[in-house]
Design an enzyme around this catalytic site. Structure first.
Site, PDB file in Angstrom:
ATOM      1  N   LYS A   1       0.802  -1.218   0.000  1.00  0.00           N
ATOM      2  CA  LYS A   1       0.000   0.000   0.000  1.00  0.00           C
ATOM      3  C   LYS A   1       0.839   1.274   0.000  1.00  0.00           C
ATOM      4  O   LYS A   1       0.370   2.331  -0.447  1.00  0.00           O
ATOM      5  CB  LYS A   1      -0.931   0.011   1.208  1.00  0.00           C
ATOM      6  CG  LYS A   1      -2.048  -1.016   1.164  1.00  0.00           C
ATOM      7  CD  LYS A   1      -3.158  -0.586   0.236  1.00  0.00           C
ATOM      8  CE  LYS A   1      -4.381  -1.470   0.378  1.00  0.00           C
ATOM      9  NZ  LYS A   1      -5.488  -1.020  -0.487  1.00  0.00           N
TER      10      LYS A   1
ATOM     11  N   SER B   1      -8.671  -0.366   6.813  1.00  0.00           N
ATOM     12  CA  SER B   1      -8.614  -1.329   7.907  1.00  0.00           C
ATOM     13  C   SER B   1      -7.196  -1.480   8.449  1.00  0.00           C
ATOM     14  O   SER B   1      -6.978  -2.202   9.408  1.00  0.00           O
ATOM     15  CB  SER B   1      -9.125  -2.697   7.441  1.00  0.00           C
ATOM     16  OG  SER B   1      -8.287  -3.212   6.425  1.00  0.00           O
TER      17      SER B   1
ATOM     18  N   GLU C   1      -9.515 -14.234  -3.796  1.00  0.00           N
ATOM     19  CA  GLU C   1     -10.326 -13.656  -2.732  1.00  0.00           C
ATOM     20  C   GLU C   1     -10.614 -14.715  -1.677  1.00  0.00           C
ATOM     21  O   GLU C   1     -10.629 -15.915  -1.979  1.00  0.00           O
ATOM     22  CB  GLU C   1     -11.673 -13.177  -3.281  1.00  0.00           C
ATOM     23  CG  GLU C   1     -11.596 -11.998  -4.222  1.00  0.00           C
ATOM     24  CD  GLU C   1     -12.980 -11.537  -4.657  1.00  0.00           C
ATOM     25  OE1 GLU C   1     -13.360 -10.403  -4.309  1.00  0.00           O
ATOM     26  OE2 GLU C   1     -13.682 -12.311  -5.340  1.00  0.00           O
TER      27      GLU C   1
ATOM     28  N   GLY D   1     -15.643 -13.584   0.955  1.00  0.00           N
ATOM     29  CA  GLY D   1     -15.644 -12.222   0.405  1.00  0.00           C
ATOM     30  C   GLY D   1     -15.406 -12.224  -1.084  1.00  0.00           C
ATOM     31  O   GLY D   1     -14.391 -11.708  -1.561  1.00  0.00           O
TER      32      GLY D   1
ATOM     33  N   ASP E   1     -16.793 -10.717  -3.686  1.00  0.00           N
ATOM     34  CA  ASP E   1     -17.500  -9.664  -4.414  1.00  0.00           C
ATOM     35  C   ASP E   1     -16.943  -9.443  -5.818  1.00  0.00           C
ATOM     36  O   ASP E   1     -17.707  -9.226  -6.771  1.00  0.00           O
ATOM     37  CB  ASP E   1     -17.481  -8.351  -3.631  1.00  0.00           C
ATOM     38  CG  ASP E   1     -16.074  -7.882  -3.295  1.00  0.00           C
ATOM     39  OD1 ASP E   1     -15.355  -8.625  -2.595  1.00  0.00           O
ATOM     40  OD2 ASP E   1     -15.684  -6.792  -3.739  1.00  0.00           O
TER      41      ASP E   1
ATOM     42  N   SER F   1       1.062  -9.721  -0.456  1.00  0.00           N
ATOM     43  CA  SER F   1       0.747  -8.298  -0.383  1.00  0.00           C
ATOM     44  C   SER F   1       1.112  -7.622   0.924  1.00  0.00           C
ATOM     45  O   SER F   1       1.269  -6.395   0.954  1.00  0.00           O
ATOM     46  CB  SER F   1      -0.744  -8.081  -0.669  1.00  0.00           C
ATOM     47  OG  SER F   1      -1.540  -8.838   0.217  1.00  0.00           O
TER      48      SER F   1
END
Length: 319
Positions: free
Chosen positions: A53, A78, A204, A208, A210, A303
């Site tokens: 990030k 989060s 995923e 979750g 989506d 990640s």
């Protein structure tokens, strides 16, 4: 023109040079044998703040005007994006306010505060973080740096795959965790530019899914707030911008269970000697479980590695 181009990613790489870490790529003969491919693991758990990030946050914050940097920035996250924005703001002489769920792991809250950010909490199951973040930005005159719905953020995340492929050479498959979709949107864009025939596979948590549902439906699908150990992937709906990119660059999405994620965390610790948070382990989980079939040369992005020791021990200690 696409919202994020390969030139945008190369420009982000130049901006991040000497600021972000060029993270290591590791190998495991055991993993290669189990998967049946040469696997190259991009360790973003060694990135600044412990996750990819930082790339997107710094690329976005660094492009603000001096006047806006003086006023400060706001983000909602989060944990990993929170830390990334807090550190990027501090590095650039700005200040940050970060909106975080009340149930965010304490290690991530403490780390974000440690970078100098002001923390504002909300209930992730009843509150709308996007609306709350927008209200904070307007009220205080802050620049909003969202976790994935921003072209500069996405371009910064794309430098992860750019570095990986520049170091390892051509890959046949790239496996990337999906939360809001920024990492795979940027990385998929870079990978397809460098090797048009590459297969880009997202991963995923099964609770979750989506993005998978949305890609299958051809439109964004909202799900209930996921309850999974992979808190960094607990998204209800893909971002509008990220989905528009991912429907072009993502070839498939695999789903992994919490038990498969725990097994991958344990494997990374025992075999690779690295600490990986649940969201960061989903790519390895997909390979180990056979949810992603890879042949030839496969890259997988780990990640992040932001997890407290007690929580890590609790998760990997289970059989």
């Amino acid at each position: 023109m696409p919202a994020v181009t390969f030139d945008d990613i190369k420009n982000a790489a130049a901006r991040l040079s000497g600021v972000a870490h060029h993270t290591p790529v590791v190998r495991s003969r055991t993993l290669d044998e189990r998967v049946g491919a040469e696997v190259f693991i991009k360790c973003e758990n060694f990135q600044r703040i412990g996750a990819f990030k930082f790339r997107g946050a710094y690329n976005a914050v660094s492009r603000l005007s001096p006047e806006q940097l003086n006023k400060g920035v706001v983000a909602y996250s989060s944990g990993n994006h929170a830390q990334a924005v807090a550190l990027a703001a501090a590095e650039l002489g700005s200040s940050a306010v970060v909106l975080m769920p009340e149930d965010t792991p304490k290690s991530k809250v403490d780390a974000t505060a440690g970078y100098g950010a002001e923390i504002v909490t909300y209930d992730r199951y009843t509150g709308d973080r996007v609306a709350l973040g927008a209200a904070l930005a307007e009220e205080r005159g802050l620049a909003l740096i969202p976790p994935y719905e921003h072209p500069h953020v996405i371009a910064g995340q794309g430098t992860t795959a750019l570095e990986l492929i520049e170091e390892t050479g051509p890959l046949d498959t790239l496996v990337v965790p999906i939360g809001g979709g920024g990492l795979i949107a940027g990385s998929g864009t870079a990978a397809k530019a460098l090797r048009p025939g590459i297969r880009v596979v997202g991963v995923e948590p099964a609770a979750g899914d989506d993005t998978k549902r949305s890609l299958d439906a051809g439109e964004r699908v909202r799900i209930e707030v996921p309850r999974t150990i992979a808190d960094g992937q607990a998204a209800e709906i893909p971002g509008e911008l990220t989905f528009s990119i991912n429907r072009e660059v993502v070839d498939d999405v695999a789903l992994v269970t919490d038990d498969e994620i725990r097994a991958a965390m344990r494997f990374a610790f025992e075999r690779l000697k690295i600490v990986v948070e649940p969201s960061g382990a989903t790519g390895i989980a997909a390979l180990l479980s056979g949810k992603v079939a890879a042949a030839g040369r496969a890259g997988v992005i780990v990640s992040g590695g932001n997890i407290g020791p007690a929580r890590f021990a609790e998760l990997i200690g289970r059989d």
